[in-house]
Design a protein around this motif. Structure first.
Motif, mmCIF file in Angstrom:
data_model
loop_
_atom_site.group_PDB
_atom_site.id
_atom_site.type_symbol
_atom_site.label_atom_id
_atom_site.label_comp_id
_atom_site.label_asym_id
_atom_site.label_seq_id
_atom_site.Cartn_x
_atom_site.Cartn_y
_atom_site.Cartn_z
ATOM 1 N N PHE A 155 3.879 1.871 1.491
ATOM 2 C CA PHE A 155 3.109 3.100 1.666
ATOM 3 C C PHE A 155 3.283 4.079 0.507
ATOM 4 O O PHE A 155 2.357 4.835 0.194
ATOM 5 N N THR A 156 4.434 4.070 -0.116
ATOM 6 C CA THR A 156 4.704 5.073 -1.148
ATOM 7 C C THR A 156 4.383 4.612 -2.565
ATOM 8 O O THR A 156 4.195 5.447 -3.458
ATOM 9 N N ALA A 157 4.326 3.271 -2.797
ATOM 10 C CA ALA A 157 4.153 2.809 -4.177
ATOM 11 C C ALA A 157 3.189 1.642 -4.321
ATOM 12 O O ALA A 157 3.431 0.735 -5.117
ATOM 13 N N PRO A 158 2.071 1.628 -3.586
ATOM 14 C CA PRO A 158 1.116 0.535 -3.788
ATOM 15 C C PRO A 158 0.220 0.805 -4.989
ATOM 16 O O PRO A 158 -0.022 1.962 -5.347
ATOM 17 N N GLU A 159 -0.275 -0.269 -5.619
ATOM 18 C CA GLU A 159 -1.248 -0.088 -6.698
ATOM 19 C C GLU A 159 -2.599 0.320 -6.129
ATOM 20 O O GLU A 159 -3.390 0.986 -6.799
#
Length: 279
Positions: A155-159
Motif C-alpha cells: 500500500f505504501t510503495a507500489p509502482e
C-alpha cells in the motif's frame, strides 16, 4: 521444458521415433529452457472482444486464474503455495503478471503469502508499452472487512496504486485508512461482501481488461461460482502432501460443472503447466 499439447509435427516425430536429428533451438517440442518472449507468446491474452450488444461499454474483460496444485489436490503446504512450486512455475507466474493489467487477490492470501506490489520488469517493458499498459500491473485486493495492514509496501510503495474491491457496507473508517495509505477503493457490492461480476466490471470500467487472479482458493471459488472465470492456468506439481490443505477453489459449489477445454500443456521435470479456457 517441452510442449505436449497442442501436438506439432516435430513433437509427433519425436514421439514416434522418426526424428533423425536433434530439433533446432526454435522448436517448441524440444526439451529446453524457454525464453521469456516465448512464454509471453504462449500465454498471450486473446484480443479484447467488444461488449455484446453495446458500443459504449468498452471491450469485454478476460479473467484468467493462475494456481498450483499437488497430485492429491492440495493448493498449499503449511498455508503457502511456494513449497509446491518450482523455478519454472515462478517464471510462468512472473510472465502472467507481466501480461496482466491487474492482479486480483483475496485478503487472506495477502496476509498469508506476504504480498508485495508487482514490480516493473525491464524484460517486459517494450511488450507492456506496445499493449498500452503501465510499467507494472496493479494489485487489486478483494476484501469485505478491509482487515489489512496498510503500512505494508503493498500500500505504501507500489509502482501503481493498489486497488481495493469491497462492498458498500464496509466500515467507513477502514475505507478512509485505505485511501490515506494511497489505495484506490472500488465499491463492488451492495452489502458487506464483493459481487465477483461487479468486481470484474469495475476493473474493466477503469480500462483493465487483462485480468489475472492468483487466488486464494476462497476467491477463486467465488469467481467460479459467479461464472466470470474465462481461463485457468494450472500447474500440477509431482508431489503428494496428504493432510487437509485446501483445493485450488473452495466455497459454494455450482449447480452444473463449468466445462473448460485444454488449450496448452507444457512439461518440465514432471511438473505440468496447463492452460484451459471456458467453452
Amino acid at each position: 521444458m517441452r510442449r505436449l499439447f497442442p501436438v506439432t509435427d516435430e513433437t509427433a516425430a519425436r514421439a514416434s521415433g522418426e526424428a533423425q536429428k536433434a530439433p533446432d533451438a526454435g522448436s517448441v517440442g524440444a526439451d529446453r529452457e524457454w525464453s521469456l518472449d516465448e512464454l509471453a507468446a504462449a500465454y498471450a491474452y486473446p484480443e479484447p472482444a467488444p461488449a455484446p450488444g453495446a458500443t459504449s461499454a468498452g471491450p469485454q474483460p478476460w479473467l484468467r486464474a493462475n494456481m498450483v496444485s499437488t497430485l492429491d489436490g492440495a493448493a498449499q503446504h503449511d498455508g503457502r503455495s511456494q513449497p509446491i512450486s518450482n523455478a519454472t512455475d515462478m517464471r510462468i507466474f512472473g510472465t502472467l503478471r507481466a501480461l496482466a493489467d491487474v492482479v486480483m487477490v483475496g485478503a487472506e492470501t495477502v496476509r498469508q503469502e506476504g504480498y508485495r506490489p508487482a514490480r516493473a520488469r525491464a524484460e517486459f517493458a517494450a511488450l507492456r508499452e506496445a499493449a498500452g499498459q503501465g510499467p507494472a500491473p496493479a494489485i487489486a485486493v478483494v476484501t469485505a472487512g478491509l482487515d489489512l495492514d496498510f503500512s505494508l509496501p503493498l500500500f505504501t510503495a507500489p509502482e501503481v496504486p493498489t486497488l481495493i474491491l469491497t462492498g458498500a457496507a464496509a466500515a467507513p473508517d477502514r475505507i478512509a485508512a485505505a485511501e490515506k495509505a494511497g489505495a484506490h477503493v472500488l465499491i463492488a457490492g451492495d452489502g458487506v461482501g464483493v459481487d465477483p461480476a461487479r468486481a470484474v466490471r469495475a476493473l474493466a470500467d477503469l480500462g483493465h481488461t487483462r485480468l489475472l487472479t492468483e487466488g486464494g482458493p476462497r476467491l477463486l471459488g467465488q469467481l467460479v461460482a459467479a461464472g466470470v472465470l474465462d481461463e485457468l492456468c494450472l500447474t500440477v506439481a509431482p508431489m503428494l502432501t496428504a493432510g487437509a490443505a485446501q483445493r485450488i477453489a473452495g466455497g459454494p459449489s455450482v449447480a452444473v460443472p463449468h466445462r473448460f477445454v485444454l488449450v496448452s500443456l507444457l512439461e518440465e521435470e514432471g511438473f505440468l503447466f496447463s492452460r484451459y479456457r471456458r467453452v
